[in-house]
Design a protein around this motif. Structure first.
Motif, short mmCIF file in Angstrom:
data_model
loop_
_atom_site.label_atom_id
_atom_site.label_comp_id
_atom_site.label_asym_id
_atom_site.label_seq_id
_atom_site.Cartn_x
_atom_site.Cartn_y
_atom_site.Cartn_z
N PRO A 168 0.82 -1.23 0.00
CA PRO A 168 0.00 0.00 0.00
C PRO A 168 0.84 1.26 0.00
O PRO A 168 0.45 2.28 -0.58
CB PRO A 168 -0.83 -0.13 1.28
N GLY A 223 0.91 4.22 -2.77
CA GLY A 223 0.75 5.62 -2.40
C GLY A 223 1.70 6.53 -3.15
O GLY A 223 1.36 7.66 -3.51
N ILE A 237 0.61 6.20 -7.23
CA ILE A 237 -0.59 6.93 -7.66
C ILE A 237 -0.50 8.36 -7.16
O ILE A 237 -1.35 8.85 -6.40
CB ILE A 237 -1.86 6.23 -7.15
N SER A 238 0.54 9.05 -7.58
CA SER A 238 0.75 10.45 -7.24
C SER A 238 0.60 11.27 -8.51
O SER A 238 1.48 11.21 -9.39
CB SER A 238 2.15 10.66 -6.64
N VAL A 241 -7.94 12.59 -5.80
CA VAL A 241 -7.23 11.31 -5.84
C VAL A 241 -6.29 11.17 -4.66
O VAL A 241 -6.26 10.15 -3.96
CB VAL A 241 -6.46 11.15 -7.17
N MET A 242 -5.51 12.22 -4.42
CA MET A 242 -4.53 12.15 -3.35
C MET A 242 -5.19 12.12 -1.97
O MET A 242 -4.72 11.43 -1.07
CB MET A 242 -3.57 13.34 -3.42
N LEU A 281 -6.51 8.57 -1.46
CA LEU A 281 -5.38 7.65 -1.34
C LEU A 281 -4.69 7.79 0.02
O LEU A 281 -4.42 6.80 0.71
CB LEU A 281 -4.39 7.92 -2.46
N ILE A 322 -4.36 4.90 3.00
CA ILE A 322 -3.04 4.44 3.44
C ILE A 322 -2.78 4.86 4.88
O ILE A 322 -2.18 4.11 5.66
CB ILE A 322 -1.95 4.98 2.50
#
Length: 224
Positions: free
Chosen positions: A10, A14, A17-18, A203-204, A207, A211
């Motif tokens: 995970p 993290g 997917i930035s 998105v961030m 995410l 996490i």
């Protein structure tokens, strides 16, 4: 080994997917110096990820040793603090979402990408991977998980490789795909850039929330 990989997956996602580094890579691929700048950026990105996770894996060796089934309160506290910091970042990202109809603001340095050299691309990739606060927190958490839970050097190396490959993949894939088929990739990359730009903060936020909860949970588990 399975436990270590489960811990870092995970965290690696993290980093992967930035939106910002992916957008930067796409802008470089659409710039006049696409080949040199994007390759420099990719190399800096990979090196930054490796340096961060290796440094914190080595530092985790100074944590108090405990048996395989024994509580690890120090590692637990570190993970809980890191998880809470990620949750704070998630809230900040969510609150920074642009309002409907408002063009999202991107970092000012992106306007200089068209004139970047391969060397500057390399430096930018390294900074975004190793110094960016969010990615640095991921690197710390991954290093603690690898160095604190790994039974030997071999497992630590595998954990670092898995973390690096997954974390770097979302920048590596478009760069490699573009170099192999530049003309066919231009339109899809532009569409992806637009979507990521519009949805970066959302998105961030989601995410980091997921996490952060996972890392806090892992930290609590270290007390039992």
């Amino acid at each position: 080994m399975g436990e270590v990989i489960g811990e870092v997956l995970p965290l690696a996602l993290g980093v992967a997917i930035s939106p910002i580094p992916i957008i930067a890579a796409i802008l470089m691929l659409l710039s006049p110096k696409a080949r040199g700048t994007s390759l420099g950026f990719l190399l800096g990105w990979v090196l930054g990820i490796v340096v961060a996770v290796v440094v914190f894996t080595l530092l985790s060796a100074f944590l108090p040793e405990a048996g395989a089934d024994a509580p690890k309160p120090v590692a637990g506290v570190i993970k809980i603090v890191l998880g809470l910091l990620l949750l704070v970042l998630a809230v900040r990202q969510w609150r920074s979402r642009p309002k409907d109809g408002v063009e999202p603001a991107l970092p000012k340095w992106m306007s200089a990408i068209d004139t970047m050299t391969a060397g500057r691309g390399f430096a930018l990739g390294f900074v975004l991977a190793a110094v960016n606060p969010k990615n640095l927190l991921m690197g710390v958490a991954a290093g603690v998980a690898i160095g604190g839970d790994a039974p030997g050097v071999g497992t630590s190396v595998v954990g670092i490789i898995v973390y690096t490959v997954i974390a770097a993949s979302t920048v590596a894939v478009p760069v490699i795909a573009f170099l192999l088929a530049a003309q066919r990739m231009a339109t899809p990359l532009e569409a992806l850039r637009g979507w990521l730009t519009r949805n970066n903060a959302t998105v961030m936020a989601v995410l980091l929330l997921i996490i952060g909860v996972v890392v806090v949970g892992k930290g609590i588990a270290n007390f039992s």
